[in-house]
Design a protein around this motif. Structure first.
Motif, PDB file in Angstrom:
ATOM      1  N   LEU A  49     -11.323 167.976 117.587  1.00  0.00           N
ATOM      2  CA  LEU A  49     -10.749 166.953 116.733  1.00  0.00           C
ATOM      3  C   LEU A  49     -10.839 167.474 115.315  1.00  0.00           C
ATOM      4  O   LEU A  49     -11.930 167.610 114.775  1.00  0.00           O
ATOM      5  CB  LEU A  49     -11.531 165.641 116.885  1.00  0.00           C
ATOM      6  N   GLN A  50      -9.710 167.814 114.748  1.00  0.00           N
ATOM      7  CA  GLN A  50      -9.710 168.456 113.445  1.00  0.00           C
ATOM      8  C   GLN A  50      -8.779 167.723 112.497  1.00  0.00           C
ATOM      9  O   GLN A  50      -7.695 167.308 112.884  1.00  0.00           O
ATOM     10  CB  GLN A  50      -9.266 169.916 113.587  1.00  0.00           C
ATOM     11  N   ASP A  51      -9.235 167.558 111.253  1.00  0.00           N
ATOM     12  CA  ASP A  51      -8.388 166.943 110.232  1.00  0.00           C
ATOM     13  C   ASP A  51      -7.360 167.953 109.749  1.00  0.00           C
ATOM     14  O   ASP A  51      -7.608 169.153 109.730  1.00  0.00           O
ATOM     15  CB  ASP A  51      -9.223 166.497 109.027  1.00  0.00           C
ATOM     16  N   GLY A  52      -6.231 167.458 109.351  1.00  0.00           N
ATOM     17  CA  GLY A  52      -5.181 168.317 108.827  1.00  0.00           C
ATOM     18  C   GLY A  52      -4.693 167.781 107.500  1.00  0.00           C
ATOM     19  O   GLY A  52      -5.141 166.744 107.028  1.00  0.00           O
ATOM     20  N   PRO A  53      -3.753 168.477 106.917  1.00  0.00           N
ATOM     21  CA  PRO A  53      -3.217 168.015 105.635  1.00  0.00           C
ATOM     22  C   PRO A  53      -2.369 166.751 105.839  1.00  0.00           C
ATOM     23  O   PRO A  53      -1.872 166.507 106.931  1.00  0.00           O
ATOM     24  CB  PRO A  53      -2.358 169.179 105.162  1.00  0.00           C
ATOM     25  N   PRO A  54      -2.213 165.962 104.817  1.00  0.00           N
ATOM     26  CA  PRO A  54      -1.372 164.772 104.942  1.00  0.00           C
ATOM     27  C   PRO A  54       0.083 165.173 105.147  1.00  0.00           C
ATOM     28  O   PRO A  54       0.479 166.293 104.826  1.00  0.00           O
ATOM     29  CB  PRO A  54      -1.568 164.059 103.609  1.00  0.00           C
ATOM     30  N   PRO A  55       0.886 164.265 105.687  1.00  0.00           N
ATOM     31  CA  PRO A  55       2.302 164.596 105.876  1.00  0.00           C
ATOM     32  C   PRO A  55       2.952 164.948 104.537  1.00  0.00           C
ATOM     33  O   PRO A  55       2.774 164.267 103.548  1.00  0.00           O
ATOM     34  CB  PRO A  55       2.916 163.306 106.437  1.00  0.00           C
ATOM     35  N   GLY A  56       3.654 166.022 104.492  1.00  0.00           N
ATOM     36  CA  GLY A  56       4.285 166.475 103.249  1.00  0.00           C
ATOM     37  C   GLY A  56       3.395 167.416 102.459  1.00  0.00           C
ATOM     38  O   GLY A  56       3.803 167.965 101.449  1.00  0.00           O
ATOM     39  N   GLY A  57       2.161 167.601 102.893  1.00  0.00           N
ATOM     40  CA  GLY A  57       1.244 168.523 102.231  1.00  0.00           C
ATOM     41  C   GLY A  57       0.520 167.903 101.050  1.00  0.00           C
ATOM     42  O   GLY A  57       0.771 166.758 100.667  1.00  0.00           O
ATOM     43  N   PHE A  58      -0.400 168.642 100.512  1.00  0.00           N
ATOM     44  CA  PHE A  58      -1.159 168.202  99.355  1.00  0.00           C
ATOM     45  C   PHE A  58      -0.346 168.413  98.083  1.00  0.00           C
ATOM     46  O   PHE A  58       0.552 169.251  98.031  1.00  0.00           O
ATOM     47  CB  PHE A  58      -2.478 168.988  99.227  1.00  0.00           C
TER      48      PHE A  58
END
Length: 85
Positions: A21-30
């Motif tokens: 279970l890994q966090d990723g960047p928000p949609p559209g990126g940082f």
């Protein structure tokens, strides 16, 4: 809570068997990071600072001169009182 409960896997299992279970960047990126050096164009110029400093210095020296006149006047009065006695 344990990871087994959070990841909906029943019982005690090995960490290797648990799903990742890994966090990723928000949609559209940082948002882009602003790292450029920004020096504002505001503020007084060097000539204005020099003139302000010169003015303050001149006013201060004028005040010193006025203080010296008063001091000399008092010294003259004290020397006159000593001479008369």
């Amino acid at each position: 809570m344990t990871e087994a409960v959070i990841r909906t896997k029943p019982g005690m299992t090995s960490v290797k068997d648990m799903p990742v279970l890994q966090d990723g960047p928000p949609p559209g990126g940082f948002a882009p990071v602003r790292y450029a050096r920004r020096i504002p164009n505001k503020g007084p110029s060097a000539v204005a600072m020099f003139l302000a400093t010169f003015g303050a210095f001149s006013w201060g020296m004028y005040q010193v001169g006025q203080g010296n006149k008063i001091r000399r006047c008092f010294l003259g009065e004290t020397s006159e009182t000593r001479d008369s006695s």
